[in-house]
Design a protein around this motif. Structure first.
Motif, mmCIF file in Angstrom:
data_model
loop_
_atom_site.group_PDB
_atom_site.id
_atom_site.type_symbol
_atom_site.label_atom_id
_atom_site.label_comp_id
_atom_site.label_asym_id
_atom_site.label_seq_id
_atom_site.Cartn_x
_atom_site.Cartn_y
_atom_site.Cartn_z
ATOM 1 N N ALA A 181 0.614 -1.159 0.065
ATOM 2 C CA ALA A 181 -0.004 -0.079 0.020
ATOM 3 C C ALA A 181 0.820 1.288 -0.004
ATOM 4 N N PRO A 182 1.788 1.318 0.857
ATOM 5 C CA PRO A 182 2.717 2.477 0.744
ATOM 6 C C PRO A 182 3.441 2.921 -0.502
ATOM 7 N N TYR A 183 3.600 2.009 -1.417
ATOM 8 C CA TYR A 183 4.036 2.202 -2.952
ATOM 9 C C TYR A 183 2.863 2.407 -3.829
ATOM 10 N N ILE A 184 1.925 2.021 -3.538
ATOM 11 C CA ILE A 184 0.533 2.337 -4.322
ATOM 12 C C ILE A 184 0.104 3.892 -4.087
ATOM 13 N N GLU A 185 0.565 4.412 -2.794
ATOM 14 C CA GLU A 185 0.104 5.636 -2.550
ATOM 15 C C GLU A 185 1.190 6.912 -3.231
ATOM 16 N N ARG A 186 2.526 6.127 -3.033
ATOM 17 C CA ARG A 186 3.590 6.891 -3.714
ATOM 18 C C ARG A 186 3.433 7.117 -5.309
ATOM 19 N N ALA A 187 2.828 5.990 -5.826
ATOM 20 C CA ALA A 187 2.550 6.185 -7.424
ATOM 21 C C ALA A 187 1.540 6.922 -7.536
ATOM 22 N N GLU A 188 0.185 6.898 -6.520
ATOM 23 C CA GLU A 188 -0.768 7.926 -6.818
ATOM 24 C C GLU A 188 -0.620 9.268 -6.845
ATOM 25 N N ARG A 189 0.564 9.787 -6.020
ATOM 26 C CA ARG A 189 0.974 11.095 -5.811
ATOM 27 C C ARG A 189 1.943 11.433 -6.912
ATOM 28 N N LEU A 190 2.613 10.613 -7.267
ATOM 29 C CA LEU A 190 3.572 10.771 -8.537
ATOM 30 C C LEU A 190 2.773 11.181 -10.035
ATOM 31 N N TYR A 191 1.730 10.290 -9.854
ATOM 32 C CA TYR A 191 0.863 10.400 -11.298
ATOM 33 C C TYR A 191 -0.494 11.329 -10.863
ATOM 34 N N HIS A 192 -0.298 12.192 -9.944
ATOM 35 C CA HIS A 192 -1.556 13.214 -9.614
ATOM 36 C C HIS A 192 -2.663 12.523 -9.859
ATOM 37 N N ILE A 193 -2.918 11.456 -9.150
ATOM 38 C CA ILE A 193 -4.436 10.709 -9.175
ATOM 39 C C ILE A 193 -5.439 11.638 -8.630
ATOM 40 N N SER A 194 -6.576 11.771 -9.481
ATOM 41 C CA SER A 194 -7.791 12.551 -8.913
ATOM 42 C C SER A 194 -9.036 11.411 -8.925
ATOM 43 N N GLY A 195 -10.182 11.770 -8.161
ATOM 44 C CA GLY A 195 -11.159 10.567 -8.333
ATOM 45 C C GLY A 195 -11.736 10.765 -6.790
ATOM 46 N N ASP A 196 -12.948 9.882 -6.657
ATOM 47 C CA ASP A 196 -13.436 10.139 -5.663
ATOM 48 C C ASP A 196 -12.821 8.664 -4.817
ATOM 49 N N PRO A 197 -12.744 8.901 -3.538
ATOM 50 C CA PRO A 197 -11.994 7.848 -2.504
ATOM 51 C C PRO A 197 -13.112 6.893 -2.294
ATOM 52 N N HIS A 198 -12.613 5.511 -2.606
ATOM 53 C CA HIS A 198 -13.690 4.379 -2.391
ATOM 54 C C HIS A 198 -12.856 3.326 -1.273
ATOM 55 N N ALA A 199 -11.890 3.773 -0.646
ATOM 56 C CA ALA A 199 -11.103 2.903 0.285
ATOM 57 C C ALA A 199 -10.614 3.685 1.544
ATOM 58 N N PRO A 200 -10.363 3.253 2.651
ATOM 59 C CA PRO A 200 -9.521 4.300 3.584
ATOM 60 C C PRO A 200 -8.066 4.583 2.922
ATOM 61 N N GLY A 201 -7.651 5.458 3.301
ATOM 62 C CA GLY A 201 -6.183 5.826 3.074
ATOM 63 C C GLY A 201 -5.981 6.454 1.756
ATOM 64 N N GLN A 202 -7.076 7.242 0.974
ATOM 65 C CA GLN A 202 -7.243 7.553 -0.205
ATOM 66 C C GLN A 202 -7.444 9.278 -0.122
ATOM 67 N N ASP A 203 -7.221 9.718 1.261
ATOM 68 C CA ASP A 203 -7.417 11.225 1.419
ATOM 69 C C ASP A 203 -6.437 12.177 0.743
ATOM 70 N N HIS A 204 -5.334 11.757 0.071
ATOM 71 C CA HIS A 204 -4.480 12.518 -0.895
ATOM 72 C C HIS A 204 -4.920 12.521 -2.185
#
Length: 516
Positions: A131-154
């Motif tokens: 999961a920490p690497y998924i979050e790093r990738a989401e930040r790197l790729y400037h992901i936008s969208g509705d959170p559908h799970a915990p830990g997606q506040d970024h």
């Protein structure tokens, strides 16, 4: 400049510049490592706008546009077909043509427990560790969208839904479902249209814009385009030389570490082509699994009529309620970002013809224009959606060794009865989820998503049943690594791009650790 690049002994050479290679190469360059990207296709021009086309047949013309020049030769359930696949060959690889939908997997995709064993043995990395690497990738790729799970506040806020999408979403909610705004790797830039294909604006985040270009900006990375890698040489299990053709001229390059990122087709083809007396089955292949366990997603395409005159294609809605339903591994449903226009329908029909026995009939492809025009009139304002059905790994489904000098990609694949049964269940579930809305399935026969190949160099802890370690290093070679979709032991129920980027970051960390 080119001669200097060829004569340098690099810390890492990255072969391929898509999601995996671009992401890993950027992380390595930002860590101060001398990194060289090798790309078969051209760098292209930043100002060009090019969509992936099925109508370009000449290999030279395809390569100039950044398309893979060869055909896919598919032997599916014993029937052979040839067609041009949705694959890129240029800086950014296939990712520069994608719709930039980057969705994270569900915990059940990775986790395996005695209570809920994975049918294929699961992943060697738990979801919590990944999961920490998924979050790093989401930040790197400037992901936008509705959170559908915990830990997606970024996540950045999603764009407002169009009137048609709002209507579709409201009907899904009335049926008891929870639609959300898809996770998109598109930054909000003035003038951005969120287009498919190469875009001159820096809004779409792909292997080029989020990977190679930032890596080059560090001053620690360089790029050789028009560089076709043909073979890897070894001594005492170490990769010692990379043989390639740069603009048709034979060249040899060296590095402390080699990172393969040519995709689930490209990386195993290179390993299988690199045979020697010490490695008669090819590189990294003591298990005999290189190229095997090939998986795709099955596309379940359907048209949906929202009952509005909104001409814009639906590109914002995702649905995960069918992902893991009644203990069955199905997949997510998402808008495709294309409208039911004549061009899209003609392209789809032409693709079906090229994969069928009709391809032998002269001008069969041209005759597709007539039903395409009729279908466009029938579908009118319909929005196109797709269900991505998870595939499972079977050793007999595999990429075949390349013919010398050929860019054709050959594979053999059998659709297993369990997949056919899950497909029927998935189509029934889609129909129930979208009840109350006019809809129509667009494919009758199983439709493999040839843009989502995975699994051909799977990672694991046991060298007898996997090709790579959990960090992406080849079991057989201490300085050979892989960062593309080949590492995945299952195809999961989502687009693989974000998961590839996350594993690429893990692999880059492991390479950095080994060098420091």
């Amino acid at each position: 400049m080119t001669d200097a690049l060829l004569q340098t002994h690099w810390d890492v050479i990255v072969i391929g510049t898509g999601i995996g290679g671009g992401t890993a190469g950027r992380a390595l360059a930002e860590a101060g490592l001398k990194t060289l990207f090798l790309e078969k296709g051209p760098a292209g021009y930043r100002a060009e706008r090019t969509a992936l086309s099925h109508e370009v047949f000449l290999p030279e013309a395809r390569l100039t546009r950044g398309f893979w020049p060869g055909q896919i030769v598919a032997r599916q359930n014993g029937t052979e077909s040839r067609f041009f696949g949705p694959l890129g060959a240029g800086v950014g690889g296939s990712s520069v043509f994608y719709a930039a939908t980057l969705e994270r997997p569900e915990p059940h995709d990775l986790d395996d427990s005695p209570e809920k064993p994975h049918p294929t043995g699961g992943w060697p990395v738990s979801f919590d560790a990944f999961a920490p690497y998924i979050e790093r990738a989401e930040r790197l790729y400037h992901i936008s969208g509705d959170p559908h799970a915990p830990g997606q506040d970024h996540l950045a806020p999603a764009r407002p839904l169009s009137p048609a999408d709002q209507r579709i979403a409201e009907r899904l909610r009335r049926n008891g479902h929870a639609p959300y705004a898809l996770h998109s790797a598109i930054r909000h830039v003035d003038g951005c249209l969120g287009c498919l294909g190469k875009c001159p604006l820096p809004c779409k985040m792909d292997g080029r814009s989020a990977g190679v270009e930032p890596a080059l900006a560090t001053g620690n990375a360089a790029l050789l385009d028009h560089c076709d890698v043909t073979r890897l040489r070894t001594r005492d299990a170490q990769i010692t030389q990379i043989e390639a053709r740069h603009h048709g001229r034979p060249v040899t390059l060296t590095a402390r570490h080699v990172l393969l990122a040519g995709g689930a087709f490209g990386s195993p083809r290179l390993c299988l082509a690199s045979t020697s007396e010490a490695h008669p089955k090819g590189l990294a292949n003591s298990s005999g699994l290189v190229g095997r366990n090939l998986m795709f997603h099955l596309n379940e395409l359907f048209a949906l009529w929202p009952g509005t005159s909104d001409p814009a294609p639906s590109k914002a809605i995702g649905l995960r309620d069918l992902y893991h339903l009644n203990g069955q591994r199905l997949g997510m449903v998402q808008a495709m970002g294309v409208s039911a226009s004549y061009g899209e329908i003609a392209y789809y029909l032409r693709t079906l013809i090229d994969r069928s026995a009709l391809r032998h009939i002269p001008l069969a492809g041209e005759l597709s224009r007539i039903p395409a025009a009729a279908a466009a009139k029938l579908l009118g304002s319909a929005k196109i959606f797709v269900g991505l059905l998870e595939d499972m790994p079977y050793a007999e489904n595999r990429v075949l060794p390349p013919d010398p000098g050929s860019d054709d990609i050959a594979f053999t694949y059998t659709l297993h009865p369990e997949l056919a049964a899950r497909r029927r269940a998935f189509r029934r579930a889609i129909s129930r989820a979208f009840r109350g809305q006019r809809r129509m399935f667009l494919n009758h026969a199983p439709d493999l998503n040839h843009g989502h190949p995975t699994g051909t160099m799977r990672f694991g802890t046991d060298p007898a049943t996997s090709v790579l370690t959990p960090w992406g290093r080849a079991h057989d070679h201490p300085n050979l690594w892989v960062a593309d979709a080949g590492f995945m032991p299952t195809s999961m129920g989502v687009n693989p791009s974000l998961t590839i980027a996350a594993q690429a970051l893990r692999t880059a960390d492991a390479i950095k650790d080994s060098l420091t």
